[in-house]
Enzyme design. Structure first.
Site, PDB file in Angstrom:
ATOM      1  N   GLU A  44      47.150  29.660  42.061  1.00 32.19           N
ATOM      2  CA  GLU A  44      47.294  31.098  41.849  1.00 32.19           C
ATOM      3  C   GLU A  44      47.593  31.772  43.184  1.00 32.19           C
ATOM      4  OE1 GLU A  44      44.851  34.556  39.460  1.00 32.19           O
ATOM      5  OE2 GLU A  44      43.686  33.145  40.676  1.00 32.19           O
ATOM      6  N   LYS A 117      48.720  35.894  32.859  1.00 31.19           N
ATOM      7  CA  LYS A 117      47.263  35.767  32.840  1.00 31.19           C
ATOM      8  C   LYS A 117      46.628  36.797  31.905  1.00 31.19           C
ATOM      9  CE  LYS A 117      43.366  35.634  36.115  1.00 31.19           C
ATOM     10  NZ  LYS A 117      43.015  35.817  37.551  1.00 31.19           N
ATOM     11  N   CYS A 157      42.993  30.626  36.423  1.00 27.63           N
ATOM     12  CA  CYS A 157      41.773  31.017  37.126  1.00 27.63           C
ATOM     13  C   CYS A 157      40.684  31.547  36.182  1.00 27.63           C
ATOM     14  CB  CYS A 157      42.124  32.018  38.224  1.00 27.63           C
ATOM     15  SG  CYS A 157      40.864  32.142  39.535  1.00 27.63           S
TER      16      CYS A 157
END
Length: 273
Positions: A44, A117, A157
């Site tokens: 990321e 995301k 993440c």
């Protein structure tokens, strides 16, 4: 069954300088390709860990149009790799917000998938404070793609804390996935507590491989990320792991291992909810 596939998480310690970060990513991709890796995944924010959240706005690109995406496409072609491009900021209709997007490029340089995301990180323990919602616009759609016979699901993440996303990736029409990839920049505080636990749990409960490329070290902006990029197998065993620093964290996917775990303990077929 698909042939074995050598894959690698590329661990980085990204800086506030995009050009330096791209050079580091290219160096790691070249090393991986020379070692026989066929698919790589960057962490990321591989392209920028800035001095403030708003630094992302200045480098944000339009989808499929910009120097960072052009770099990833060219690197995939040059090194003959499947490239999961960590994340980079993509523009939205709101100039004050971007998507934190993970693109995938095939060895011919064509983009074959994009995941935005979904879950935006927020944390405040009185000493550290993060709130991605200040500059990020959340995605809404789970994404999976095929590479050399393997079904691969994407996440980023903080998504790791939401097992319902991974269940979606194991169900039709998205899955079942053979590999889940989790490009990350976990904080040192949260990573030391939960990183390994959550990654291996996702591998065990979904009976799939998990590849987690991470930022790992002390960054020029003063932030320290947890690192420990790893590859876990469907039984939750670590096949490779690197605590900190730049590294190629490689391992082999085999269909036999995947099939053995799912046959011996058919938990995916036993789901009732």
């Amino acid at each position: 069954m698909p042939d074995p596939l050598k894959i690698a998480a590329l661990q980085m310690v990204s800086t506030p300088d995009v050009d330096r970060n791209l050079a580091a990513a290219d160096r790691l991709m070249a090393q991986a390709a020379a070692d026989g890796v066929r698919l790589v995944a960057l962490p990321e924010y591989f392209c920028l860990l800035g001095r403030s959240d708003r630094d992302k706005l200045a480098i944000a690109e339009a989808p499929d149009d910009g120097p960072i995406q052009a770099f990833l496409a060219a690197a995939a072609r040059r090194h003959g790799l499947w490239v999961i491009g960590g994340t980079l900021p993509l523009r939205t209709a709101d100039p004050e917000r971007v998507r934190n997007s993970c693109g995938v490029w095939a060895p011919d340089g064509q983009r074959v998938a994009r995941y935005d995301k979904i879950h935006l990180f927020a944390f405040d323990n009185g000493r550290e404070r993060y709130d991605e919602g200040r500059v990020l616009d959340a995605g809404s759609t789970p994404v999976a793609f095929d590479a050399e016979g393997w079904r691969i699901g994407l996440s980023v993440c903080y998504d790791l804390r939401f097992p319902e996303l991974y269940r979606r990736l194991m169900q039709a029409p998205l899955g079942p996935c053979d590999l889940i990839v989790v490009p990350s920049a976990f904080t040192h505080t949260t990573g030391s507590a939960h990183w390994d636990l959550l990654l291996r749990a996702r591998a065990v409960e979904n009976q799939c491989y998990v590849l987690a490329p991470a930022q790992g070290g002390l960054h020029e902006n003063g932030r320290r990320t947890w690192g420990h990029s790893l590859l876990a197998d469907p039984w939750g065993e670590r096949l490779a792991c690197q605590p900190e620093g730049e590294a190629v964290v490689a391992g082999l996917l085999t269909a036999e291992r995947l099939a053995d775990v799912r046959r011996q303990l058919p938990a995916l077929a036993h789901r009732r909810l």
